[in-house]
Design a protein around this motif. Structure first.
Motif, PDB file in Angstrom:
ATOM      1  N   HIS A  47       6.126   2.665   2.350  1.00  0.00           N
ATOM      2  CA  HIS A  47       5.753   2.084   1.054  1.00  0.00           C
ATOM      3  C   HIS A  47       4.225   2.597   0.867  1.00  0.00           C
ATOM      4  CE1 HIS A  47       8.683  -0.889   1.879  1.00  0.00           C
ATOM      5  NE2 HIS A  47       8.368  -0.958   3.069  1.00  0.00           N
ATOM      6  N   ALA A  51       5.129   6.162  -1.581  1.00  0.00           N
ATOM      7  CA  ALA A  51       5.359   5.204  -2.685  1.00  0.00           C
ATOM      8  C   ALA A  51       5.946   5.735  -3.980  1.00  0.00           C
ATOM      9  CB  ALA A  51       3.929   4.630  -3.128  1.00  0.00           C
ATOM     10  N   PRO A  55      13.346   4.299  -2.129  1.00  0.00           N
ATOM     11  CA  PRO A  55      12.920   3.488  -0.849  1.00  0.00           C
ATOM     12  C   PRO A  55      13.866   4.123   0.189  1.00  0.00           C
ATOM     13  CG  PRO A  55      13.296   1.849  -2.276  1.00  0.00           C
ATOM     14  CD  PRO A  55      13.704   3.189  -3.166  1.00  0.00           C
ATOM     15  N   THR A  59      11.939   6.244   3.318  1.00  0.00           N
ATOM     16  CA  THR A  59      12.033   5.926   4.815  1.00  0.00           C
ATOM     17  C   THR A  59      12.325   7.216   5.706  1.00  0.00           C
ATOM     18  OG1 THR A  59      12.977   3.743   4.585  1.00  0.00           O
ATOM     19  CG2 THR A  59      13.741   4.781   6.549  1.00  0.00           C
ATOM     20  N   LYS A 185       2.894  -9.906   3.305  1.00  0.00           N
ATOM     21  CA  LYS A 185       3.455  -8.558   2.998  1.00  0.00           C
ATOM     22  C   LYS A 185       2.404  -7.752   2.357  1.00  0.00           C
ATOM     23  CE  LYS A 185       7.081  -5.461   1.561  1.00  0.00           C
ATOM     24  NZ  LYS A 185       8.326  -5.251   0.868  1.00  0.00           N
ATOM     25  N   GLU A 186       1.571  -8.317   1.353  1.00  0.00           N
ATOM     26  CA  GLU A 186       0.848  -7.510   0.843  1.00  0.00           C
ATOM     27  C   GLU A 186      -0.686  -7.015   1.631  1.00  0.00           C
ATOM     28  OE1 GLU A 186      -2.165  -7.424  -3.524  1.00  0.00           O
ATOM     29  OE2 GLU A 186      -0.494  -9.003  -3.034  1.00  0.00           O
ATOM     30  N   LEU A 189       0.442  -4.334   4.428  1.00  0.00           N
ATOM     31  CA  LEU A 189       0.463  -3.216   3.897  1.00  0.00           C
ATOM     32  C   LEU A 189      -0.992  -2.498   3.299  1.00  0.00           C
ATOM     33  CD1 LEU A 189       3.799  -3.087   1.724  1.00  0.00           C
ATOM     34  CD2 LEU A 189       3.546  -2.258   4.007  1.00  0.00           C
TER      35      LEU A 189
END
Length: 451
Positions: A47, A51, A55, A59, A185-186, A189
């Protein structure tokens, strides 16, 4: 290279406890840092460092940086093995710990792709390579410091403390990352994932304090003190490649299955379970539960190998891995938290531990004292690279081949590697009653198969 026939007398109990604690704590610090990266690669790095990618591709790229650390492990084994066999075990262990702690702290300070573009993943890979070199040199020294201080009847248990550091470090890494994964989550990360990496600086100071208080290995000291050892024998790596090439090959193949399971269950399995619908924090917690039990079963299987031999314990684990790989990965991909926990419990504390517990002694006993650090490190780290280094990356590709949900091809890969390891272990000579000072050999049956 010459060998000495002396068998180490057991160190006095207080010093032996300090040696074991030093090896254990040092391995905890090293593997906390090394395996923390694996968790972050599973949950974070795609992420923030990749970025700009799809996705799925992100990964795979994230797991690719994880693999880079494994590829540099044999280099660390060679470098620190050389100087560890020439100058001593203790000084190399201080250097490897400092390298690991410094690299991990810097990872926690790295800017993201959005901040500095492509330099972010490049710097991440560089620091991961340094981690790999550090852990590549760490294991051999930690295992040998315990093994070469121990009495003959307890070598398996003593050497296993270095391997106990793996799940202990993984547990500490999992718990620390789990604590911050509860953030929104924000926030997680943006900054939450960084705190466990910055904690490495504290662990480094504690580890160095303990490690500096132990004495050099008595077998190494005796080897260097003997008149015969003063003859010019050349590089330990040259000695290993000339005298023990079959031992290196058998150690590499024999240890691959344990590392494959270790690598998959520490990284890919978490991703698989979360992507299948299980809660991220809950998966980390059940993984931590299994890892806690793993710390206990590693020395238990090592003690068993001190009683009945390294080969039967490790072969039994490899056969169990081949037979149970399919149900384990089906449970991991079920999305059911109870089945995920069961998969982790079968995979790590039982199957993986039965191969991993005796492994330190199994590999170390294959080499003579003058080249043992180099030989054991090379065999162990090649096994780690072949098994764990490519595991998450290969598994991600095989999962995509199975439609992105069915891990059947991952299971087949695990079963095949377990069979290969079982055969390689069978081809070795049983060593749990051998004298460390005597020249180790390979059975005739192995020589015929490895030509």
């Amino acid at each position: 290279m010459t060998t000495t026939s002396m068998q180490p007398a057991a160190a006095d109990k207080s010093h032996m406890r300090r040696v074991l604690f030093s090896s254990y704590l040092g391995s905890v610090v090293e593997f906390y840092d090394f395996l923390l990266y694996g968790i972050a690669a599973s949950l974070v790095f795609a992420h923030i460092f990749f970025a700009n990618m799809d996705p799925v591709v992100g990964t795979i790229a994230s797991f690719g940086t994880l693999a880079a650390g494994y590829f540099s492990r044999p280099l660390g084994g060679i470098i620190f093995g050389h100087f560890g066999d020439k100058l001593g075990r203790k000084s190399m262990l201080v250097i490897t710990m400092t390298l690991m702690g410094g690299a991990s702290t810097l990872i926690g300070l790295l800017p993201t792709y959005d901040q500095i573009g492509s330099m972010a993943p490049i710097l991440l890979v560089v620091l991961r390579l340094i981690q790999g070199v550090a852990v590549g040199g760490e294991w051999g020294g930690a295992a040998l410091m315990s093994l070469e201080h121990a009495s003959a009847k307890n070598r398996g248990l003593a050497a296993s403390v270095a391997n106990m550091g793996g799940p202990s470090g993984a547990l500490l890494a999992t718990l620390s990352m789990t604590a911050f994964s509860t953030l929104p989550k924000e926030d997680f990360l943006n900054w939450g994932w960084r705190v466990p990496f910055l904690f490495s600086a504290v662990l480094l100071l504690v580890g160095l304090f303990v490690r500096l208080r132990v004495s050099e290995s008595p077998l190494f000291a005796a080897e260097k003190a003997s008149a015969a050892s003063k003859e010019k024998t050349g590089s330990p790596l040259v000695v290993v490649l000339r005298r023990y090439p079959k031992n290196v090959a058998l150690a590499t193949l024999g240890g691959s299955a344990a590392f494959l399971l270790q690598g998959l269950l520490a990284t890919f399995a978490i991703t698989l379970a979360v992507q299948s619908g299980a809660d991220r924090t809950a998966v980390l917690l059940v993984h931590a539960c299994a890892t806690g039990l793993h710390i206990v079963t590693i020395p238990a299987f090592a003690i068993l190998s001190d009683r009945i031999g390294r080969r039967p314990v490790m072969i039994g684990g490899a056969i169990a891995g081949a037979l149970l790989a399919y149900p384990i990965f089906q449970m991991l991909g079920s999305g059911n938290l109870i089945l995920v926990l069961l998969a982790f419990l079968i995979g790590n504390p039982l199957i993986q531990a039965s191969m991993y517990g005796p492994m330190s002694a199994f590999i170390s006993e294959m080499f003579g004292t003058g080249a043992r650090y180099t030989g054991a490190s090379l065999g162990y780290q090649l096994a780690a690279t072949l098994g764990a280094g490519l595991a998450p990356l290969s598994a991600a590709g095989l999962l995509a081949l199975g439609g992105g949900k069915d891990p059947v091809f991952v299971s087949l890969m695990v079963s095949a590697v377990c069979v290969i390891s079982a055969v390689a272990i069978y081809l070795t000579r049983e060593s749990f009653r051998s004298e460390l000072g005597k020249e180790p050999t390979v059975p005739a049956r192995a020589a015929a198969h490895i030509q």
